[in-house]
Design a protein around this motif. Structure first.
Motif, PDB file in Angstrom:
ATOM      1  N   PRO A   1       7.837  13.909  -9.481  1.00 29.39           N
ATOM      2  CA  PRO A   1       8.610  15.111  -9.826  1.00 29.39           C
ATOM      3  C   PRO A   1      10.102  14.972  -9.504  1.00 29.39           C
TER       4      PRO A   1
ATOM      5  N   PHE B   1       1.661  17.593  -4.925  1.00 29.14           N
ATOM      6  CA  PHE B   1       2.564  16.816  -5.769  1.00 29.14           C
ATOM      7  C   PHE B   1       1.995  16.612  -7.168  1.00 29.14           C
TER       8      PHE B   1
ATOM      9  N   PRO C   1     -13.796   6.925  -6.541  1.00 26.04           N
ATOM     10  CA  PRO C   1     -13.941   5.978  -7.649  1.00 26.04           C
ATOM     11  C   PRO C   1     -14.558   6.619  -8.891  1.00 26.04           C
TER      12      PRO C   1
ATOM     13  N   LEU D   1      -3.436  12.859   2.910  1.00 25.07           N
ATOM     14  CA  LEU D   1      -2.866  12.392   1.644  1.00 25.07           C
ATOM     15  C   LEU D   1      -3.394  13.215   0.477  1.00 25.07           C
TER      16      LEU D   1
ATOM     17  N   LEU E   1       4.116  10.038  -5.647  1.00 29.94           N
ATOM     18  CA  LEU E   1       4.690  11.259  -5.072  1.00 29.94           C
ATOM     19  C   LEU E   1       6.148  11.438  -5.493  1.00 29.94           C
TER      20      LEU E   1
ATOM     21  N   PHE F   1      -2.664   8.563  -8.472  1.00 33.02           N
ATOM     22  CA  PHE F   1      -3.017   9.202  -7.205  1.00 33.02           C
ATOM     23  C   PHE F   1      -4.380   8.713  -6.717  1.00 33.02           C
TER      24      PHE F   1
ATOM     25  N   LEU G   1      -9.982   7.486 -16.188  1.00 37.35           N
ATOM     26  CA  LEU G   1      -9.731   6.331 -17.050  1.00 37.35           C
ATOM     27  C   LEU G   1     -10.374   6.530 -18.427  1.00 37.35           C
TER      28      LEU G   1
ATOM     29  N   SER H   1       3.994  17.549 -10.362  1.00 34.80           N
ATOM     30  CA  SER H   1       4.227  16.580 -11.427  1.00 34.80           C
ATOM     31  C   SER H   1       3.852  17.169 -12.776  1.00 34.80           C
TER      32      SER H   1
ATOM     33  N   LEU I   1       0.836  -1.199   0.000  1.00 38.23           N
ATOM     34  CA  LEU I   1       0.000   0.000   0.000  1.00 38.23           C
ATOM     35  C   LEU I   1       0.870   1.248   0.000  1.00 38.23           C
TER      36      LEU I   1
ATOM     37  N   VAL J   1      -0.621   9.949 -14.156  1.00 36.23           N
ATOM     38  CA  VAL J   1      -0.169  10.155 -12.777  1.00 36.23           C
ATOM     39  C   VAL J   1      -1.360  10.447 -11.868  1.00 36.23           C
TER      40      VAL J   1
ATOM     41  N   LEU K   1       2.264   2.036  -3.336  1.00 37.90           N
ATOM     42  CA  LEU K   1       1.252   2.617  -4.212  1.00 37.90           C
ATOM     43  C   LEU K   1       1.049   4.097  -3.910  1.00 37.90           C
ATOM     44  N   ILE K   2       1.177   4.454  -2.627  1.00 41.17           N
ATOM     45  CA  ILE K   2       0.983   5.850  -2.255  1.00 41.17           C
ATOM     46  C   ILE K   2       2.234   6.672  -2.550  1.00 41.17           C
TER      47      ILE K   2
ATOM     48  N   ALA L   1      -6.899   3.060  -2.149  1.00 40.48           N
ATOM     49  CA  ALA L   1      -6.296   1.944  -1.423  1.00 40.48           C
ATOM     50  C   ALA L   1      -6.142   2.298   0.049  1.00 40.48           C
ATOM     51  N   LEU L   2      -5.789   3.553   0.333  1.00 36.08           N
ATOM     52  CA  LEU L   2      -5.625   3.954   1.732  1.00 36.08           C
ATOM     53  C   LEU L   2      -6.971   3.920   2.458  1.00 36.08           C
TER      54      LEU L   2
ATOM     55  N   LEU M   1      -5.704   5.839  -7.330  1.00 33.43           N
ATOM     56  CA  LEU M   1      -5.547   4.465  -6.861  1.00 33.43           C
ATOM     57  C   LEU M   1      -4.992   4.436  -5.439  1.00 33.43           C
ATOM     58  N   GLY M   2      -3.936   5.225  -5.185  1.00 33.84           N
ATOM     59  CA  GLY M   2      -3.347   5.261  -3.855  1.00 33.84           C
ATOM     60  C   GLY M   2      -4.347   5.739  -2.818  1.00 33.84           C
TER      61      GLY M   2
ATOM     62  N   VAL N   1      -1.497  16.615   0.475  1.00 36.94           N
ATOM     63  CA  VAL N   1      -0.117  16.473  -0.001  1.00 36.94           C
ATOM     64  C   VAL N   1      -0.114  16.037  -1.473  1.00 36.94           C
ATOM     65  N   GLY N   2      -1.019  15.096  -1.791  1.00 36.42           N
ATOM     66  CA  GLY N   2      -1.101  14.626  -3.173  1.00 36.42           C
ATOM     67  C   GLY N   2      -1.421  15.736  -4.147  1.00 36.42           C
TER      68      GLY N   2
END
Lengths: 218, 70, 244
Positions: free
Chosen positions: A169, C167, C96, C160, A166, C136, C103, C171, A158, C132, A161-162, C142-143, C138-139, C163-164
């Protein structure tokens, strides 16, 4: 703070995993690359900076889940949280310990492994420099990911994946510095961007990691 | 009725096919999930009312509060 | 203390329950009109041929893929600041849906790129940043799925998400830079707002409205599901505690 840092370093060395495992993994990735893409030296020297960066990144990822997991299991993390040291500071120290045991050895080993991949001569300095600048960011981002998933049993997958998105970059700019360095092009822009990302991560992410830890310790 | 899509017919049709299939999937899944939880909740609340009588009524605000507080 | 919190999920359930049938009807209407208009009654582009019809799916889904994340960011912030439970659950419910839109944007992008660029996948910064973004999502999902305690999960996913977001933006800029580094100025991407003619623009607007409505309807529906699931969990806990 220094006591915590010293303790983490001592534990990492005594467990033998810190330096050894990540470095061995890095070596294996680099060794397997020519098997996958063929022994053609021109191809290898073309992809060497990227492979070295990717290998360092994955090796870094490998040891992330141990940043907090052991302290979480034996309750040391609760003690750290109740100590006068702010949790943000503790998170930063944990990241520093991870960097010293993983990022720094990887940085030092990368030029040596560059020889195996036929890295062009001007690339060695820039590869080492880009890794030296970039791996702290990898460690701090990883600390944040480890703090998020510390309460999850078998959270390694997990966390990957997280954490991996990140890393995008940092990887882009880091590998770009190494690639341009190897091709003797101008590297100022990606180098500055890489340094900026690294510094911003080191400055800000310990707060996010500490916030995640507080939630998990609640 | 069918417009002439020319040589790109395959791409256009598959784009529409994929998108509509994905949208239908998420919609149907959401509806199914919604039905399942609604039924489960209804069954549970019906069971509480018949089974426990007056204690159910006094407990209900508490459970909602609990749900709101986590 | 609890009256305010108690009222809110209930009010949310009441309002969305009343609004959902209308929302579904409007969504169906907009999507049917927009897609039919776009698919059957618009001319081919002189350069892109009939592939121009893909934009009626690609642009709205791409738009909603990003907007869904923005909505999750806002609801996560509301949760972190106000501890408003419906907000956290709405973020969970949106993920989702947003991932599906992302997707679709990727799939239609590839299907458009194949005949136009001659390749299924171009490492174009736009396409890549969507990939990307999908990672994100997906993560994030999942969390949510991995953590049992709902409040802990809500807190951690919110952090998350914040912060995501930073990022994800980083990105995006890194990718623009990276692609420039590879091949100069490959500006092949379809810039809908700038060069689309009115003939394509009006059905596109209807489609965008349809996708927005669909997103809102799905998020309402899924949030209602989450609230009910939370209620079930609370009732179960209570039953266990009274039994013990």
């Amino acid at each position: 703070m220094i006591a915590l840092l010293a303790r983490d370093l001592r534990l990492a060395i005594r467990a033998g995993g810190g330096f050894g495992l990540a470095l061995a993994f890095f070596l294996i990735v680099v060794t397997l690359t020519p098997f996958a893409v063929g022994p053609n030296t021109a191809t290898l020297s073309l992809i060497a900076p990227g492979i070295l960066w990717l290998g360092a990144l994955l090796a870094c990822l490998l040891s992330l889940d141990r940043i907090f997991a052991l302290d979480w299991e034996d309750g040391a993390l609760d003690l750290i949280a109740t100590s006068p040291l702010p949790l943000e500071g503790a998170a930063a120290i944990k990241a520093a310990a991870h960097w010293l045991t993983t990022g720094l050895p990887l940085t030092l080993a990368a030029p040596v492994l560059g020889v195996l991949l036929n890295l062009p001569p001007p690339g060695f300095l820039w590869l080492a420099l880009s890794l030296a600048l970039g791996t702290p960011a990898l460690s701090v981002i990883g600390t944040f990911g480890a703090a998020l998933t510390v309460g999850v049993k078998r959270g390694g997958l997990l966390m990957s994946l997280i954490v991996l998105p990140l890393y995008v970059p940092t990887l882009i700019f880091g590998a770009e510095v190494a690639r341009r360095g190897a091709e003797a092009q101008a590297i100022a822009t990606p180098l500055a961007a890489l340094a900026a990302i690294s510094l911003a991560c080191v400055a800000l992410l310990p707060f996010a990691a500490a916030a995640a830890l507080r939630v998990n310790l609640r | 009725m069918m417009p002439d899509l020319g040589k790109y017919a395959l791409w256009v049709l598959s784009a529409y096919g994929v998108s509509i299939a994905l949208l239908a999937t998420i919609t149907v899944l959401s509806i199914l999930q919604s039905r399942r939880t609604r039924r489960a909740l209804q069954a549970m609340e019906a069971g509480r009312k018949t089974g426990q009588g007056e204690s159910a009524r006094s407990a209900t605000p508490g459970t909602v509060k609990e749900a709101a507080n986590g | 203390m609890s009256l305010w919190e108690y009222a809110n999920p209930t009010r949310f359930m009441r309002v969305t329950g009343a609004a959902l049938p209308w929302l579904w009807a409007l969504t169906a209407l907009c999507l049917a009109v927009g897609l039919t208009w776009g698919f059957f009654f618009t001319p081919d582009d002189f350069r892109q041929g009939s592939t121009v019809k893909i934009i009626y799916l690609h642009v709205p889904s791409a738009l909603m893929g990003i907007n869904a994340w923005l909505m999750m960011l806002v609801t996560s912030l509301i949760w972190l600041i106000r501890r408003h439970h419906v907000s956290a659950l709405a973020a969970k419910a949106a993920a989702p849906v947003g991932a599906t839109f992302t997707l679709i944007a990727l799939a239609t992008g590839a299907l458009w790129g194949q005949p136009m660029w001659g390749t299924w996948w171009e490492w174009d910064p736009r396409l890549t940043s969507f990939l990307v973004l999908f990672l994100f999502y997906l993560g994030y999902m999942a969390l949510w799925a991995a953590i049992e305690d709902p409040d802990t999960a809500a807190d951690l996913t919110s952090v998350l998400c914040l912060v995501g977001s930073v990022f994800a933006i980083l990105s995006r800029y890194a990718l623009v830079f990276w692609n420039q580094g590879l091949h100069q100025g490959a500006s092949l991407s379809l810039d809908a707002e700038e060069n689309v003619h009115d003939v394509f623009w009006y059905p596109l607007l209807v489609c965008i409205a349809g996708f927005v409505l669909l997103f809102v309807a799905l998020v309402f529906l899924r949030t209602r599901t989450e609230i009910r699931a939370r209620r079930i969990k609370a009732l179960e806990t209570r039953a266990r505690m009274s039994a013990a």
